[in-house]
Design a protein around this motif. Structure first.
Motif, PDB file in Angstrom:
ATOM      1  N   ILE A 166      63.640  21.629 -24.739  1.00 60.30           N
ATOM      2  CA  ILE A 166      63.209  20.231 -24.604  1.00 60.30           C
ATOM      3  C   ILE A 166      61.716  20.147 -24.932  1.00 60.30           C
ATOM      4  CG2 ILE A 166      63.026  18.253 -23.041  1.00 60.30           C
ATOM      5  CD1 ILE A 166      65.971  19.161 -23.475  1.00 60.30           C
ATOM      6  N   LYS A 173      62.479  20.362 -13.158  1.00 61.91           N
ATOM      7  CA  LYS A 173      63.788  20.404 -12.479  1.00 61.91           C
ATOM      8  C   LYS A 173      64.391  19.000 -12.357  1.00 61.91           C
ATOM      9  CE  LYS A 173      61.886  22.486  -8.886  1.00 61.91           C
ATOM     10  NZ  LYS A 173      60.574  22.900  -9.417  1.00 61.91           N
ATOM     11  N   THR A 174      63.589  18.056 -11.854  1.00 55.24           N
ATOM     12  CA  THR A 174      64.123  16.712 -11.640  1.00 55.24           C
ATOM     13  C   THR A 174      64.382  16.010 -12.975  1.00 55.24           C
ATOM     14  OG1 THR A 174      62.980  16.617  -9.529  1.00 55.24           O
ATOM     15  CG2 THR A 174      63.682  14.513 -10.460  1.00 55.24           C
ATOM     16  N   ASN A 197      61.284  23.942 -21.306  1.00 56.46           N
ATOM     17  CA  ASN A 197      60.973  22.506 -21.222  1.00 56.46           C
ATOM     18  C   ASN A 197      59.489  22.282 -21.543  1.00 56.46           C
ATOM     19  OD1 ASN A 197      61.137  19.753 -20.598  1.00 56.46           O
ATOM     20  ND2 ASN A 197      60.454  20.130 -18.495  1.00 56.46           N
ATOM     21  N   ARG A 198      59.199  21.126 -22.081  1.00 54.86           N
ATOM     22  CA  ARG A 198      57.830  20.721 -22.450  1.00 54.86           C
ATOM     23  C   ARG A 198      57.278  21.592 -23.568  1.00 54.86           C
ATOM     24  NH1 ARG A 198      54.705  18.299 -17.268  1.00 54.86           N
ATOM     25  NH2 ARG A 198      53.971  16.892 -18.859  1.00 54.86           N
ATOM     26  N   PHE A 229      60.008  10.891 -21.432  1.00 52.97           N
ATOM     27  CA  PHE A 229      60.609  11.444 -20.202  1.00 52.97           C
ATOM     28  C   PHE A 229      59.972  10.799 -18.970  1.00 52.97           C
ATOM     29  CE2 PHE A 229      62.117  14.817 -23.029  1.00 52.97           C
ATOM     30  CZ  PHE A 229      63.424  14.928 -22.574  1.00 52.97           C
ATOM     31  N   ALA A 230      58.649  10.655 -18.983  1.00 55.77           N
ATOM     32  CA  ALA A 230      57.953  10.037 -17.842  1.00 55.77           C
ATOM     33  C   ALA A 230      58.173   8.525 -17.835  1.00 55.77           C
ATOM     34  CB  ALA A 230      56.472  10.370 -17.896  1.00 55.77           C
ATOM     35  N   GLN A 245      57.956  18.382 -25.185  1.00 50.80           N
ATOM     36  CA  GLN A 245      57.077  17.513 -24.399  1.00 50.80           C
ATOM     37  C   GLN A 245      57.089  16.125 -25.048  1.00 50.80           C
ATOM     38  OE1 GLN A 245      54.491  18.082 -21.992  1.00 50.80           O
ATOM     39  NE2 GLN A 245      53.448  16.166 -22.381  1.00 50.80           N
ATOM     40  N   ARG A 246      57.576  15.121 -24.330  1.00 49.56           N
ATOM     41  CA  ARG A 246      57.622  13.766 -24.883  1.00 49.56           C
ATOM     42  C   ARG A 246      57.364  12.764 -23.769  1.00 49.56           C
ATOM     43  NH1 ARG A 246      60.126  14.491 -29.907  1.00 49.56           N
ATOM     44  NH2 ARG A 246      61.610  16.216 -29.843  1.00 49.56           N
ATOM     45  N   PRO A 287      60.793  22.828  -5.101  1.00 50.87           N
ATOM     46  CA  PRO A 287      59.845  23.912  -5.335  1.00 50.87           C
ATOM     47  C   PRO A 287      59.638  24.676  -4.023  1.00 50.87           C
ATOM     48  CG  PRO A 287      58.673  21.830  -5.103  1.00 50.87           C
ATOM     49  CD  PRO A 287      60.143  21.516  -4.994  1.00 50.87           C
ATOM     50  N   LYS A 345      58.900  27.453  -8.757  1.00 48.95           N
ATOM     51  CA  LYS A 345      57.655  26.943  -9.342  1.00 48.95           C
ATOM     52  C   LYS A 345      57.751  25.419  -9.381  1.00 48.95           C
ATOM     53  CE  LYS A 345      54.026  27.749 -12.345  1.00 48.95           C
ATOM     54  NZ  LYS A 345      53.402  26.443 -12.240  1.00 48.95           N
ATOM     55  N   GLY A 346      56.676  24.760  -9.000  1.00 49.29           N
ATOM     56  CA  GLY A 346      56.661  23.295  -8.987  1.00 49.29           C
ATOM     57  C   GLY A 346      56.367  22.716 -10.362  1.00 49.29           C
ATOM     58  N   VAL A 377      58.051  22.054 -13.098  1.00 51.41           N
ATOM     59  CA  VAL A 377      58.518  22.649 -14.362  1.00 51.41           C
ATOM     60  C   VAL A 377      59.527  21.761 -15.095  1.00 51.41           C
ATOM     61  CG1 VAL A 377      58.099  25.034 -13.679  1.00 51.41           C
ATOM     62  CG2 VAL A 377      60.301  23.976 -13.146  1.00 51.41           C
TER      63      VAL A 377
HETATM   64  N1  ATP Z   1      59.792  17.333 -21.514  1.00 50.50           N
HETATM   65  C1  ATP Z   1      58.861  16.628 -20.859  1.00 50.50           C
HETATM   66  N2  ATP Z   1      57.976  15.837 -21.545  1.00 50.50           N
HETATM   67  C2  ATP Z   1      57.040  15.124 -20.900  1.00 50.50           C
HETATM   68  N3  ATP Z   1      56.875  15.115 -19.578  1.00 50.50           N
HETATM   69  C3  ATP Z   1      57.706  15.880 -18.834  1.00 50.50           C
HETATM   70  C4  ATP Z   1      58.739  16.664 -19.429  1.00 50.50           C
HETATM   71  N4  ATP Z   1      59.393  17.316 -18.433  1.00 50.50           N
HETATM   72  C5  ATP Z   1      58.805  16.951 -17.283  1.00 50.50           C
HETATM   73  N5  ATP Z   1      57.787  16.090 -17.504  1.00 50.50           N
HETATM   74  C6  ATP Z   1      56.884  15.493 -16.510  1.00 50.50           C
HETATM   75  O1  ATP Z   1      56.325  16.549 -15.747  1.00 50.50           O
HETATM   76  C7  ATP Z   1      56.222  16.199 -14.391  1.00 50.50           C
HETATM   77  C8  ATP Z   1      56.989  17.220 -13.549  1.00 50.50           C
HETATM   78  O2  ATP Z   1      58.373  17.125 -13.896  1.00 50.50           O
HETATM   79  P1  ATP Z   1      59.501  17.178 -12.786  1.00 50.50           P
HETATM   80  O3  ATP Z   1      59.149  16.288 -11.661  1.00 50.50           O
HETATM   81  O4  ATP Z   1      60.787  16.977 -13.482  1.00 50.50           O
HETATM   82  O5  ATP Z   1      59.357  18.705 -12.340  1.00 50.50           O
HETATM   83  P2  ATP Z   1      59.980  19.390 -11.042  1.00 50.50           P
HETATM   84  O6  ATP Z   1      60.190  20.814 -11.405  1.00 50.50           O
HETATM   85  O7  ATP Z   1      61.139  18.612 -10.565  1.00 50.50           O
HETATM   86  O8  ATP Z   1      58.780  19.255 -10.003  1.00 50.50           O
HETATM   87  P3  ATP Z   1      58.862  19.611  -8.423  1.00 50.50           P
HETATM   88  O9  ATP Z   1      58.748  21.099  -8.369  1.00 50.50           O
HETATM   89  O10 ATP Z   1      57.681  18.917  -7.833  1.00 50.50           O
HETATM   90  O11 ATP Z   1      60.183  19.109  -7.921  1.00 50.50           O
HETATM   91  C9  ATP Z   1      56.756  14.793 -14.276  1.00 50.50           C
HETATM   92  O12 ATP Z   1      55.680  13.905 -14.303  1.00 50.50           O
HETATM   93  C10 ATP Z   1      57.620  14.629 -15.514  1.00 50.50           C
HETATM   94  O13 ATP Z   1      57.681  13.283 -15.961  1.00 50.50           O
END
Ligand code: ATP
Ligand code: MG
Length: 209
Positions: free
Chosen positions: A168, A14-15, A140-141, A174-175, A170-171, A86, A9-10, A12
């Motif tokens: 974790i 991960k990064t 997360n979030r 993180f961004a 939502q804050r 993803p 899933k995209g 979520v």
């Molecule tokens: N706990 C959090 N609070 C606020 N924003 C968050 C949080 N976790 C992730 N985000 C934001 O959500 C978005 C997606 O997060 P992230 O890129 O880490 O997901 P991903 O699973 O790696 O995505 P992808 O599948 O595209 O690789 C980003 O803009 C990130 O800053």
């Protein structure tokens, strides 16, 4: 230890979890490598946005052969964190075979809970060859004091994969931190985001031990 942070899933987290857990491990003095196997290269973008010295090396390797290369890649490191892509199933499968423990970020949303089925299935398949493979969900979030925040754990309990107690919230930090290539403990050292990441890293190490 090799930690795969995976979910097809995209978006979520991960990064976000990869860079911050890697930073948290590096803070203890461990030698950490972050492997970015996502063709999007988001962890590499994070590293490139940074002005100061790197906390740990970030290497891009979007290849479905990492399970064969991991011993060679990891020989100089105490921990490798793999930031998964993803969708791409062959890369996810390779990362699962390379890892000692899989962390599956999920957001408190029914879509995320349903979509987790895909990665759980891959882990199940991998366990045929790799019985010792550990896996856990990481919420997360989470939005504080919401019913969905509480219900997500219950919904995830339907899967044969446990959820970490640490979650974790939502804050916005993180961004904000990511935009500058920083870990949350650098952007806001006394903040709750950093504390949650520390707690999750500690629980993950204990879970995987
Ligand atoms: N706990 C959090 N609070 C606020 N924003 C968050 C949080 N976790 C992730 N985000 C934001 O959500 C978005 C997606 O997060 P992230 O890129 O880490 O997901 P991903 O699973 O790696 O995505 P992808 O599948 O595209 O690789 C980003 O803009 C990130 O800053
Ligand atoms: Mg990503």
């Amino acid at each position: 230890m090799i930690i795969g942070i995976l979910n097809q899933k995209g978006g979520v987290g991960k990064t976000t979890l990869s860079v911050n857990i890697a930073a948290s491990l590096a803070r203890t003095g461990a030698r950490v490598l972050l492997l970015d196997i996502d063709p999007q290269g988001s962890a590499l973008d994070w590293a490139a946005a940074r002005e100061g010295a790197p906390l740990f090396p970030v290497v891009g390797l979007p290849r479905a052969t990492i399970h064969k290369e991991i011993d060679q890649l990891g020989k100089d490191y105490d921990h490798i964190v793999i930031d998964g892509p993803p969708r791409v199933t062959d890369l996810a499968r390779s990362a699962i075979m390379a890892s000692d423990v899989i962390l599956i970020p999920v957001q408190p949303s029914p879509y995320d809970i349903w979509a987790a089925e895909e990665v759980v299935k891959l882990i199940d398949e991998a366990r045929i060859y790799k019985e010792s493979l550990k896996a856990a969900f990481a919420v997360n979030r989470k939005i504080a004091n919401t019913a969905i925040g509480r219900d997500v754990r219950e919904a995830l309990a339907a899967y044969p994969v446990p959820s970490l107690v640490a979650s974790i919230t939502q804050r916005v930090v993180f961004a904000e931190a990511a935009a500058q290539g920083l870990a949350v403990h650098e952007a806001d050292p006394e903040g709750l985001a950093a504390r949650e990441i520390e707690a999750m890293t500690a629980e993950l190490l204990e879970f995987a031990a």
